[in-house]
Design a protein around this motif. Structure first.
Motif, short mmCIF file in Angstrom:
data_model
loop_
_atom_site.label_atom_id
_atom_site.label_comp_id
_atom_site.label_asym_id
_atom_site.label_seq_id
_atom_site.Cartn_x
_atom_site.Cartn_y
_atom_site.Cartn_z
N ALA A 45 0.84 -1.20 0.00
CA ALA A 45 0.00 0.00 0.00
C ALA A 45 0.88 1.25 0.00
N ILE A 46 0.53 2.20 -0.87
CA ILE A 46 1.26 3.47 -0.96
C ILE A 46 0.28 4.58 -0.64
N MET A 47 0.52 5.26 0.48
CA MET A 47 -0.38 6.31 0.99
C MET A 47 0.41 7.61 1.10
N LEU A 48 0.73 8.18 -0.06
CA LEU A 48 1.62 9.33 -0.12
C LEU A 48 1.03 10.43 -0.99
N PRO A 49 1.28 11.69 -0.64
CA PRO A 49 0.95 12.79 -1.55
C PRO A 49 1.98 12.85 -2.67
N ASN A 50 1.94 13.90 -3.49
CA ASN A 50 2.88 14.04 -4.60
C ASN A 50 4.25 14.47 -4.09
N MET A 51 5.02 13.49 -3.66
CA MET A 51 6.37 13.71 -3.16
C MET A 51 7.30 12.70 -3.82
N LEU A 52 8.60 12.91 -3.71
CA LEU A 52 9.57 12.07 -4.40
C LEU A 52 9.43 10.60 -4.04
N ALA A 53 9.04 10.31 -2.82
CA ALA A 53 8.93 8.92 -2.37
C ALA A 53 7.85 8.15 -3.11
N SER A 54 6.86 8.86 -3.66
CA SER A 54 5.74 8.17 -4.29
C SER A 54 6.16 7.41 -5.56
N PRO A 55 6.76 8.06 -6.57
CA PRO A 55 7.21 7.29 -7.73
C PRO A 55 8.29 6.26 -7.40
N VAL A 56 9.17 6.58 -6.46
CA VAL A 56 10.24 5.65 -6.09
C VAL A 56 9.65 4.34 -5.56
N PRO A 73 -4.26 9.58 0.69
CA PRO A 73 -3.66 9.99 1.97
C PRO A 73 -4.63 10.71 2.91
N LEU A 74 -5.72 11.23 2.38
CA LEU A 74 -6.67 11.98 3.22
C LEU A 74 -7.79 11.11 3.75
N TYR A 75 -7.69 9.81 3.56
CA TYR A 75 -8.72 8.92 4.10
C TYR A 75 -8.85 9.07 5.61
N THR A 76 -10.07 8.88 6.07
CA THR A 76 -10.29 8.75 7.50
C THR A 76 -9.85 7.35 7.93
N ALA A 77 -9.78 7.14 9.23
CA ALA A 77 -9.38 5.82 9.75
C ALA A 77 -10.37 4.74 9.29
N ARG A 78 -11.65 5.07 9.23
CA ARG A 78 -12.65 4.09 8.80
C ARG A 78 -12.44 3.69 7.34
N GLU A 79 -12.19 4.70 6.49
CA GLU A 79 -11.97 4.43 5.07
C GLU A 79 -10.68 3.64 4.85
N VAL A 93 3.56 2.13 3.01
CA VAL A 93 4.43 3.29 3.14
C VAL A 93 3.52 4.51 3.11
N LEU A 94 3.68 5.36 4.10
CA LEU A 94 2.78 6.51 4.22
C LEU A 94 3.53 7.74 4.69
N PHE A 95 3.00 8.89 4.32
CA PHE A 95 3.53 10.16 4.76
C PHE A 95 3.37 10.24 6.28
#
Length: 523
Positions: A45-56, A73-79, A93-95
């Protein structure tokens, strides 16, 4: 990537990564996954905004033969819990700013391995340290506490760089992505996209881009990426296609920050700018944006939602480029149709089916209708998904016997072969026995000078049918809804006119900018 090793691949907050560095870092991520016992076919799972780590991490996950699960990345805990429970990833991997959300998910639904990425990761030490200090302490977007048991991305990549990597044999039919639908009509489900699906769509997009870009390639072009990379539109067009074409991808973390976006445009002078109607409209209202140099711009690509005619006309007057509207969905990797990229005027259609793509317009009995008649859009092509994840019944319901995907969208085929979207089938309003499509109502009222945004929905009527309710974000404080109703009488037949117009400060939207009509109906 070998032929482009020294070209700039990614730009974020003024920091550049070359294709060679992207190759090295993504390989380190893939090697770390293998060292942790993550096998081909396992989910990441990739939970990142548009930052360098996302494509990597996305490229590295695919290199390891694993399946990318894109997470908003803006999901609530339920979602988040719902998506993790369904996809069962072994790694996330998450922000770091969203660690608090994952902390609220029960431990039984969390992946076994958690990797936190900071905004300054993958940047030079001084620059990265400054960025992280600002995010953590000035903007205060990161909680003071840390997520127990989590690793840090730089540490993980260092371990991966020192680990061996065994190349993985990947076939075209292997699963590459679990791409969750937006969930605007109910519980989200994941479209299973194979490597063949996504590669086919990359090549299709590359083919239709040639009329506008052919004279510039192989010169490195700039793709301004304000749309979120976890969304399938940006993932395929702004990220994977751009990498395939050797482009320079400029990442915008927050497209709502128009001041920052305008500054980036002034510096980068992009050749390609994909966006949605709401972002085009917002930029047109932002005075500093109107002072920019648009001479480099070759393609303004619109998708994700209908582009309104007034927005398209204003954009062309300002930039000299028409908005090239396209159409797609998560289930088709995503692009199905697009207008010619060298078009000189806005057509109001979503253009022609992509090369190798077949489109039918079907009635309720799944029979083709004549050109000019509305029906459900059905599509067949190499970009159509394998099916829905762990949902064979839903997959069966979505497909015809001859392999067409039923999109749930209502459209017509013009005599020219272009496709015009009428509306979502599920959003259709039944008024006194007549089918009313909210997109038509929206388009009419969007041209009213006192309307900034609007959205029509159906609400229960006493006669057992529905009535139309229009939510309007006014352009000024003293809007007269009675006068607006009178204005509509000149433009809409009786059953298409809103029974009620409600003024609101904003419309609920998902992170891509699509209006959530379901939330308006629930109100």
């Amino acid at each position: 990537m070998n032929t482009n090793r020294d070209r700039v691949a990614l730009v974020s907050l003024g920091v550049q990564l070359t294709y060679g560095e992207l190759d090295r870092l993504s390989l380190a991520w893939a090697a770390w996954l293998q060292s942790e016992g993550i096998k081909p076919g396992d989910r990441v799972a990739i939970m990142l905004p548009n930052m360098l780590a996302s494509p990597v991490t996305l490229i590295g996950t695919l290199r390891a033969g694993c399946v990318v699960v894109n997470v908003n990345p803006l999901y609530t805990a339920r979602e988040l819990q719902s998506q993790l429970r369904d996809s069962r990833p072994d790694v996330i991997v998450l922000f770091e700013a969203f660690a608090a959300t994952l902390q609220q998910v029960p431990a039984s639904d969390r992946p076994g391995r958690v990797v936190l990425a900071a905004a300054g990761d993958l940047m030079p030490r001084l620059k990265g340290g400054l960025v992280n200090f600002v995010v953590r302490h000035v903007q205060r977007k990161v909680p003071a506490w840390k997520l127990d048991g989590a690793s840090r991305l730089p540490e993980v990549l260092k371990l991966g760089a020192n680990a061996s990597f065994t190349p993985v044999q990947i076939t075209p039919e292997h699963l590459a992505f679990l791409q969750y639908t937006g969930g605007t009509t109910g519980e989200p489900r994941a479209a299973m996209l194979s490597h063949r699906n996504v590669i086919a769509n990359i090549l299709q997009v590359h083919e239709i881009a040639q009329p506008a870009l052919g004279d510039l390639l192989p010169k490195p072009l700039t793709m301004l990426t304000a749309l979120p990379l976890y969304h399938v539109f940006a993932m395929t067009v702004c990220e994977l296609y751009a990498l395939y074409a050797g482009m320079r991808i400029v990442l915008v973390i927050n497209p709502r920050d128009l001041k920052a976006l305008t500054k980036i445009w002034r510096t980068e002078r992009p050749h390609i700018f994909p966006a949605v109607n709401t972002l085009f409209a917002a930029l047109l209202r932002h005075e500093p944006f109107k002072q920019l140099d648009f001479s480099n711009l070759r393609i303004s690509l619109g998708g994700g939602m209908a582009i309104h005619q007034p927005v398209a006309e204003q954009w062309q007057r300002l930039t000299g480029r028409t908005i090239v509207e396209g159409y797609g969905m998560s289930e088709t990797s995503p692009v199905i149709c697009a207008n010619r990229t060298d078009a000189t005027s806005f057509t109001g259609t979503v253009g022609f089916p992509l090369p190798g793509t077949e489109v039918k317009i079907l009635d309720d009995d799944r029979q083709p209708v004549a050109d000019g008649q509305p029906g459900e859009i059905a599509v067949r092509g190499p970009q159509v998904m394998l099916g829905y994840w762990q949902a064979p019944e839903a997959t069966s319901q979505a497909m015809t016997a001859d392999g067409y995907l039923l999109t749930g969208d209502i459209g017509v085929r013009e005599p020219s072969g272009q496709v015009r979207i009428v509306d979502r089938k599920k959003d259709m309003i039944l008024v006194s026995g007549f089918n009313v499509y909210p997109a038509e109502i929206d388009a009419v009222f969007a041209s009213h000078p006192d309307v900034t945004e609007c959205a029509a929905v159906g609400v229960p009527d006493g006669e057992g049918g529905e009535a139309i309710k229009l939510f309007v974000v006014p352009a000024k404080s003293n809007v007269d809804t009675t006068a607006m109703q009178a204005w509509a009488r000149e433009r809409l037949t009786g059953y298409k006119r809103p029974r009620e117009i409600v003024l609101v400060q904003s419309l609920p939207k998902n992170t891509v900018g699509k209006t959530l009509r379901r939330m308006l109906r629930d109100q």
